[in-house]
Write an enzyme that holds these catalytic residues in place. Sequence first.
Site, mmCIF file in Angstrom:
data_model
loop_
_atom_site.group_PDB
_atom_site.id
_atom_site.type_symbol
_atom_site.label_atom_id
_atom_site.label_comp_id
_atom_site.label_asym_id
_atom_site.label_seq_id
_atom_site.Cartn_x
_atom_site.Cartn_y
_atom_site.Cartn_z
ATOM 1 C CE LYS A 200 134.075 80.318 115.279
ATOM 2 N NZ LYS A 200 132.631 80.216 115.538
ATOM 3 C CD GLU B 180 138.200 68.624 124.609
ATOM 4 O OE1 GLU B 180 137.796 67.597 124.007
ATOM 5 O OE2 GLU B 180 137.457 69.437 125.145
ATOM 6 C CB CYS C 200 134.114 66.024 123.761
ATOM 7 S SG CYS C 200 134.598 66.944 125.224
ATOM 8 C CD GLU D 222 132.276 63.195 119.254
ATOM 9 O OE1 GLU D 222 132.680 63.826 118.275
ATOM 10 O OE2 GLU D 222 132.592 63.482 120.418
HETATM 11 P P1 NDP Z 1 132.912 72.036 114.850
HETATM 12 O O1 NDP Z 1 134.160 71.316 115.110
HETATM 13 O O2 NDP Z 1 132.566 72.392 113.479
HETATM 14 O O3 NDP Z 1 132.870 73.397 115.696
HETATM 15 C C1 NDP Z 1 133.696 73.776 116.771
HETATM 16 C C2 NDP Z 1 134.106 75.228 116.617
HETATM 17 O O4 NDP Z 1 134.950 75.393 115.472
HETATM 18 C C3 NDP Z 1 132.947 76.183 116.386
HETATM 19 O O5 NDP Z 1 133.225 77.418 116.963
HETATM 20 C C4 NDP Z 1 132.947 76.287 114.878
HETATM 21 O O6 NDP Z 1 132.286 77.411 114.410
HETATM 22 C C5 NDP Z 1 134.406 76.335 114.572
HETATM 23 N N1 NDP Z 1 134.770 75.955 113.217
HETATM 24 C C6 NDP Z 1 134.064 75.263 112.290
HETATM 25 N N2 NDP Z 1 134.773 75.109 111.158
HETATM 26 C C7 NDP Z 1 135.973 75.693 111.362
HETATM 27 C C8 NDP Z 1 137.148 75.848 110.579
HETATM 28 N N3 NDP Z 1 137.248 75.354 109.360
HETATM 29 N N4 NDP Z 1 138.192 76.500 111.114
HETATM 30 C C9 NDP Z 1 138.128 76.988 112.360
HETATM 31 N N5 NDP Z 1 137.039 76.879 113.136
HETATM 32 C C10 NDP Z 1 135.973 76.237 112.663
HETATM 33 O O7 NDP Z 1 131.755 71.250 115.482
HETATM 34 P P2 NDP Z 1 130.217 71.432 115.120
HETATM 35 O O8 NDP Z 1 129.680 72.450 115.987
HETATM 36 O O9 NDP Z 1 129.998 71.675 113.665
HETATM 37 O O10 NDP Z 1 129.672 70.014 115.417
HETATM 38 C C11 NDP Z 1 129.883 68.956 114.495
HETATM 39 C C12 NDP Z 1 130.138 67.685 115.222
HETATM 40 O O11 NDP Z 1 131.357 67.815 115.933
HETATM 41 C C13 NDP Z 1 129.129 67.363 116.287
HETATM 42 O O12 NDP Z 1 128.069 66.656 115.761
HETATM 43 C C14 NDP Z 1 129.924 66.564 117.242
HETATM 44 O O13 NDP Z 1 129.927 65.236 116.837
HETATM 45 C C15 NDP Z 1 131.307 67.125 117.142
HETATM 46 N N6 NDP Z 1 131.633 68.063 118.210
HETATM 47 C C16 NDP Z 1 132.526 67.675 119.128
HETATM 48 C C17 NDP Z 1 132.845 68.510 120.164
HETATM 49 C C18 NDP Z 1 133.808 68.100 121.187
HETATM 50 O O14 NDP Z 1 133.998 68.799 122.175
HETATM 51 N N7 NDP Z 1 134.461 66.988 121.035
HETATM 52 C C19 NDP Z 1 132.246 69.817 120.336
HETATM 53 C C20 NDP Z 1 131.342 70.157 119.275
HETATM 54 C C21 NDP Z 1 131.059 69.289 118.270
HETATM 55 P P3 NDP Z 1 130.690 77.307 114.189
HETATM 56 O O15 NDP Z 1 130.083 76.884 115.460
HETATM 57 O O16 NDP Z 1 130.335 78.671 113.896
HETATM 58 O O17 NDP Z 1 130.503 76.327 113.094
#
Ligand code: NDP
Length: 799
Positions: free
Chosen positions: A192, A266, A300, A397
């Site tokens: 996904k 991760e 990240c 973060e």
């Molecule tokens: P999320 O952790 O929400 O998203 C990562 C992935 O998980 C996306 O594909 C998301 O879908 C999906 N997802 C969201 N909720 C669920 C759930 N309950 N169960 C399973 N999968 C889920 O990160 P965000 O994109 O919302 O970003 C929020 C914050 O997270 C950022 O501001 C940043 O600080 C941090 N972040 C950290 C990352 C890293 O690599 N460490 C990467 C991205 C974000 P969808 O995109 O459709 O919401």
Amino acid sequence: MPAVKDILRTMDYGPAPEANAEILAWLAARPRFGHFIDGEHADPAEGGHFEVRNPATGALLAEVAQGSAADIDAAVAAAKAALAPWQALSGHARARYLYALARLLQKRERFFAVLETMDNGKPIRESRDIDIPLVVRHFYHHAGWAELIESEFPQHRPVGVCGQIVPWNFPLLMLAWKVAPALAAGNTVVLKPAEFTPLSALAFAELCREAGLPQGVVNIVTGDGRTGALLVEHPDVDKIAFTGSTEVGRLIRKATAGTGKKLGLELGGKSPFIVFDDADLDAAVEGVVDSIWFNQGQVCCAGSRLLVQEAVADRLIGKLKARMETLRVGDPLDKSTDVGAIVDTVQLERIRSLVEAGRAEGAVCHQLGAPLPKEGLYFPPTLVTGVGPASTLAQEEIFGPVLVAMTFRTQAEAIELANNSRYGLAASVWSENINVALDAAARLKAGVVWINAANLFDAAAGFGGYRESGFGREGGREGLADYLVPAADVTEAKPVRLRSVDFSAAPAAALPEAVATAPRFDRTAKLYIGGKQARPDSGYSYTVTDHRGAAAGQVGLGNRKDIRNAVEAANKASAWAGVTAHNRAQVLYYLAENLEARANDFRDRIATLVDGDAKAAAAEVEAAVARIAHYAAWADKYDGLVHATRSRNVTLAMNEPFGTIAIACPDEAPLVAFVSLVAPAIAMGNRVVVVPSPVFPLVATDFYQLLDTSDVPGGVVNIVTGERSVLAKTLAEHDDVAAFWYFGVDDGASAVEAASAGNLKPVWAHARPVRWTSPAEGQGREFLRRATQVKNIWVPYGE
Ligand code: NDP
């Protein structure tokens, strides 16, 4: 039009836009995307579509399907059906598919780079020179692993159907990090992509068809977090690999608790960027640019906390401010743009509000002076000073182009500040002194450390975090292991017949008369904490029965307080990790020797407690002696690796201990199971808090006399007897416990997994009985792998 002499005076850049006509045509032909299920385009069953926009312009790029339960069902069913034929292929045949994907990606590098930039907002220089070449490299590298998997990972099998959830910051790269190793190892996947950035994954789906990948091996279901949650919960998914926020990582940890799904997380980071006073400051400035202003700081492992030694702080900050002014923020498709657009308004608002919160706490923000583009989602590169280690901006973060600077005086202070975070993903160390740099690298709690460099990645090196940055690795040999399970995991040992235990608290001296053949002293076995026998905090004990049901003795009834004391003692014994592996081996050999000297006592004890079979008990003691010797032998041989990464680096993959590991022992084979778990953990430099089998705790409490006489330092092994599920829950919730091994065929593992979500400690939950006396099942590399976490230290060389 500026004259040449004007240009020479200002040295300004002219516009250098990358052409995107091909992408626009590709999108125009696909105004609405479906999912990619079983090798076919699939319209969403019920969820409809949502819009995907270019964050730099706001332009609508496409409409993408919202995945529903029916779509996830269909995709998982396709992946499941594809498993057997995919696994029936030889490694060489699977390698050919991965190779084909790599070739196709390589031929379309420009296409994918432009698409990624339009979808995500990242500068074309980055998608062109970093993201997509690394994607290609990942598929090539793992094509090689597919070829080698059978010979390099004997006695392993693929996990099965892998649910993979990726974020928006490196959309195609995160796909590659997940899909390539999964396929190489013989798994099938349902991926996904992130809601904001699904397009490159959908273009990749087309490549899968072009490569002739068998149907169902790769399935892509788009949607938002709800779709991700459906994938996580699906009962036919065998592993979840997730990259994203720590918050969602926690939800996934809880949702998968007790399901037996393998999990890799991760997660986020707040990585330190440490500059010592002898560092090459100009190089460090460029390192900062590549670290926090790379991909708008939406990384990240971004070096978001600058820790600089006081003596050079003013100079470095001055240089950074000057360098910041030269950064070009703007059109991501322009080849001279350094900093592009923020992925979405939600993220932009998050960055803004965090920076405002920081300002309100007194932080001083220095921002790029040049105006930002009027259209699109932009945030200026920002340097924050005037913060303390506990302030919001130093702890949270931000996931934006915001660098927080603090100073330190001594190396010890630098390490303390660096490790003062709940995260542990990456760190960057700058010093011209190899001793200082490597010493810091060893002491930093992070999964990746770059010396005089930042944000280096390669398919041959593992990437992943310590602490709340998650667990598991992606890339390299260590990453591949996360897509396999030991074949021994599937052999079925005979389930042990659980004897019920009456935990009714009795006063310590109340040993029933039945076993008292003569008047005797109080034989209540105490707990063993910090190298000393300790009375249980409750003051109560429970009675242990022998195989005929007669009382055999009493042991302390441990409680939360005892667990806390034991964890504290274990943490104080941290020097054990620094003892040489040779010395740890010597201690273990001594332990084996002392166990052998007392073999008859243990034989009698086991026979009395378990089933009266003295011969079997003697064999168990013999196996236990051999088991300890086995791990004594391993102590100085479970080497790390030097990875052959692409650039000029020595990339050291070091196997490091976790710290304190909690161990809940099973009920079968009370002695050999106990040593099979304790010995590998301490051989690798961990300390342990052990909850022995509540049915046979007397075997473990007899053992502490051996620990006392074998030079095992106090606090390295702590034993708390009592009700396993109660004690395990407290251990699972404890933030100073870094990992948990739960061996018990009861349902305690599920509670432990759920409770471990607090600090996201990895849990090795083994709900199947193990034939502990068999070396094939009861010992081996898997135990050592579980006892360590890999830290990749990148040391570039050459000028
Ligand atoms: P999320 O952790 O929400 O998203 C990562 C992935 O998980 C996306 O594909 C998301 O879908 C999906 N997802 C969201 N909720 C669920 C759930 N309950 N169960 C399973 N999968 C889920 O990160 P965000 O994109 O919302 O970003 C929020 C914050 O997270 C950022 O501001 C940043 O600080 C941090 N972040 C950290 C990352 C890293 O690599 N460490 C990467 C991205 C974000 P969808 O995109 O459709 O919401």
